[in-house]
Scaffold this motif. Sequence first.
Motif, PDB file in Angstrom:
ATOM      1  N   TRP A   4       6.303  -3.609  19.788  1.00  0.00           N
ATOM      2  CA  TRP A   4       6.656  -4.727  18.906  1.00  0.00           C
ATOM      3  C   TRP A   4       6.378  -4.392  17.447  1.00  0.00           C
ATOM      4  O   TRP A   4       7.138  -4.787  16.560  1.00  0.00           O
ATOM      5  N   GLY A   5       5.293  -3.675  17.185  1.00  0.00           N
ATOM      6  CA  GLY A   5       4.967  -3.302  15.809  1.00  0.00           C
ATOM      7  C   GLY A   5       6.053  -2.447  15.187  1.00  0.00           C
ATOM      8  O   GLY A   5       6.456  -2.664  14.035  1.00  0.00           O
ATOM      9  N   VAL A   6       6.551  -1.461  15.938  1.00  0.00           N
ATOM     10  CA  VAL A   6       7.604  -0.580  15.424  1.00  0.00           C
ATOM     11  C   VAL A   6       8.875  -1.375  15.150  1.00  0.00           C
ATOM     12  O   VAL A   6       9.507  -1.231  14.082  1.00  0.00           O
ATOM     13  N   ILE A   7       9.274  -2.217  16.095  1.00  0.00           N
ATOM     14  CA  ILE A   7      10.507  -2.990  15.937  1.00  0.00           C
ATOM     15  C   ILE A   7      10.367  -4.029  14.836  1.00  0.00           C
ATOM     16  O   ILE A   7      11.278  -4.243  14.026  1.00  0.00           O
ATOM     17  N   PHE A   8       9.211  -4.688  14.781  1.00  0.00           N
ATOM     18  CA  PHE A   8       8.991  -5.756  13.808  1.00  0.00           C
ATOM     19  C   PHE A   8       9.034  -5.220  12.381  1.00  0.00           C
ATOM     20  O   PHE A   8       9.684  -5.795  11.504  1.00  0.00           O
ATOM     21  N   PHE A   9       8.360  -4.116  12.121  1.00  0.00           N
ATOM     22  CA  PHE A   9       8.348  -3.547  10.778  1.00  0.00           C
ATOM     23  C   PHE A   9       9.748  -3.105  10.364  1.00  0.00           C
ATOM     24  O   PHE A   9      10.161  -3.296   9.214  1.00  0.00           O
ATOM     25  N   ASP A  10      10.475  -2.488  11.282  1.00  0.00           N
ATOM     26  CA  ASP A  10      11.841  -2.050  10.969  1.00  0.00           C
ATOM     27  C   ASP A  10      12.739  -3.252  10.683  1.00  0.00           C
ATOM     28  O   ASP A  10      13.559  -3.209   9.761  1.00  0.00           O
ATOM     29  N   ALA A  47       3.820   1.311  10.981  1.00  0.00           N
ATOM     30  CA  ALA A  47       4.243   0.345  11.990  1.00  0.00           C
ATOM     31  C   ALA A  47       3.676   0.701  13.359  1.00  0.00           C
ATOM     32  O   ALA A  47       3.168  -0.164  14.088  1.00  0.00           O
ATOM     33  N   TYR A  48       3.755   1.980  13.713  1.00  0.00           N
ATOM     34  CA  TYR A  48       3.226   2.418  15.006  1.00  0.00           C
ATOM     35  C   TYR A  48       1.718   2.215  15.100  1.00  0.00           C
ATOM     36  O   TYR A  48       1.208   1.668  16.100  1.00  0.00           O
ATOM     37  N   VAL A  49       0.992   2.622  14.057  1.00  0.00           N
ATOM     38  CA  VAL A  49      -0.466   2.539  14.100  1.00  0.00           C
ATOM     39  C   VAL A  49      -0.922   1.084  14.086  1.00  0.00           C
ATOM     40  O   VAL A  49      -1.846   0.700  14.826  1.00  0.00           O
ATOM     41  N   SER A  50      -0.290   0.243  13.268  1.00  0.00           N
ATOM     42  CA  SER A  50      -0.688  -1.170  13.233  1.00  0.00           C
ATOM     43  C   SER A  50      -0.362  -1.862  14.555  1.00  0.00           C
ATOM     44  O   SER A  50      -1.144  -2.698  15.034  1.00  0.00           O
ATOM     45  N   ALA A  96       0.827  -1.210   0.000  1.00  0.00           N
ATOM     46  CA  ALA A  96       0.000   0.000   0.000  1.00  0.00           C
ATOM     47  C   ALA A  96       0.859   1.257   0.000  1.00  0.00           C
ATOM     48  O   ALA A  96       0.529   2.247  -0.671  1.00  0.00           O
ATOM     49  N   ASP A  97       1.977   1.226   0.735  1.00  0.00           N
ATOM     50  CA  ASP A  97       2.892   2.364   0.772  1.00  0.00           C
ATOM     51  C   ASP A  97       3.482   2.623  -0.614  1.00  0.00           C
ATOM     52  O   ASP A  97       3.586   3.777  -1.052  1.00  0.00           O
ATOM     53  N   GLU A  98       3.869   1.568  -1.307  1.00  0.00           N
ATOM     54  CA  GLU A  98       4.402   1.727  -2.661  1.00  0.00           C
ATOM     55  C   GLU A  98       3.341   2.260  -3.614  1.00  0.00           C
ATOM     56  O   GLU A  98       3.632   3.092  -4.490  1.00  0.00           O
ATOM     57  N   GLY A  99       2.101   1.793  -3.465  1.00  0.00           N
ATOM     58  CA  GLY A  99       1.027   2.291  -4.312  1.00  0.00           C
ATOM     59  C   GLY A  99       0.728   3.758  -4.067  1.00  0.00           C
ATOM     60  O   GLY A  99       0.509   4.529  -5.017  1.00  0.00           O
ATOM     61  N   LEU A 100       0.721   4.183  -2.796  1.00  0.00           N
ATOM     62  CA  LEU A 100       0.472   5.584  -2.482  1.00  0.00           C
ATOM     63  C   LEU A 100       1.584   6.474  -3.012  1.00  0.00           C
ATOM     64  O   LEU A 100       1.341   7.594  -3.466  1.00  0.00           O
ATOM     65  N   ALA A 101       2.825   5.974  -2.961  1.00  0.00           N
ATOM     66  CA  ALA A 101       3.947   6.749  -3.502  1.00  0.00           C
ATOM     67  C   ALA A 101       3.835   6.905  -5.009  1.00  0.00           C
ATOM     68  O   ALA A 101       4.180   7.952  -5.576  1.00  0.00           O
ATOM     69  N   ILE A 128       2.032   8.812   4.026  1.00  0.00           N
ATOM     70  CA  ILE A 128       2.231   8.218   5.355  1.00  0.00           C
ATOM     71  C   ILE A 128       3.445   7.308   5.276  1.00  0.00           C
ATOM     72  O   ILE A 128       3.575   6.497   4.354  1.00  0.00           O
ATOM     73  N   SER A 129       4.356   7.467   6.213  1.00  0.00           N
ATOM     74  CA  SER A 129       5.597   6.698   6.182  1.00  0.00           C
ATOM     75  C   SER A 129       5.380   5.293   6.727  1.00  0.00           C
ATOM     76  O   SER A 129       4.387   5.013   7.424  1.00  0.00           O
ATOM     77  N   LEU A 130       6.328   4.419   6.424  1.00  0.00           N
ATOM     78  CA  LEU A 130       6.241   3.044   6.910  1.00  0.00           C
ATOM     79  C   LEU A 130       6.366   2.987   8.428  1.00  0.00           C
ATOM     80  O   LEU A 130       5.760   2.120   9.073  1.00  0.00           O
TER      81      LEU A 130
END
Length: 258
Positions: A167-173, A111-114, A90-95, A105-107
Amino acid sequence: MAAAACWGCAAIALGPAAALLLLTVAAEPLRLIVLVAGAFFWLLSLLAGSLLWFVSVQLSGRELLLPGAAGAVLLQELCRFACFKVLKKADEGLATLSENGQSPISLRQMAYVSGLSFGVTSGVFSIVNILVDSAGPGTVGIHGDSPYYFITSAFLTMALVLLHTFWGVIFFDACERRRAGSLGLVVGSHLLTSGLTFLNPWYEASLGPIFILTLCTGLWAFSTAGGSFRNVLKCLSCKQEPAGRVLLCSALQVPPEE
């Protein structure tokens, strides 16, 4: 008294999450969409875990609590990875659709919101039945059980919500940078947190380590997101740079002729 206990436990368990939602998510439509997507993937893991539990009970004829909890944790992390893949696309599509070639919206924000969505959904499902029971009628501990069951459950839920956010922030990174070690630590800390809850009602042995783990994971997520101690001091001091320092650009001045 029962109503006061119910509302107090609800405020402890979900109050920080509600503040984060109102201050950082509610005003942004794209973040709300990510929030709903994260909740969907957590519910998907709940469905898969329920099916796994049902099949295991039918095959073994008994309830395997520890393997069931471990399986549920692994399914949650698997769905978190699926959420990362979907949000990455979705991020690639929005870009691609944006005029400047950058996603609105950044990745890291995704990550934080998810992660917050995973935590809120998990927290609501874990605390709602306890809140119903705390509303009465009845008295906790009248038969010799711990009188701190409701308040401890509320604090555990609050820690779980915050842990999922971190965990979401760390996992996505870790997925973005392909760091298998960080992924393993996230999964391992999730398994450890779930395992510590089996020490209840020995709450001193479970609540303390879980909050220490929450603090350490929060610092790790803060560092992963690019935070620094200097930025924290700037935020707490509420000082702004003087206007003169911003406008002064001596390097742009033409040197005087000799």
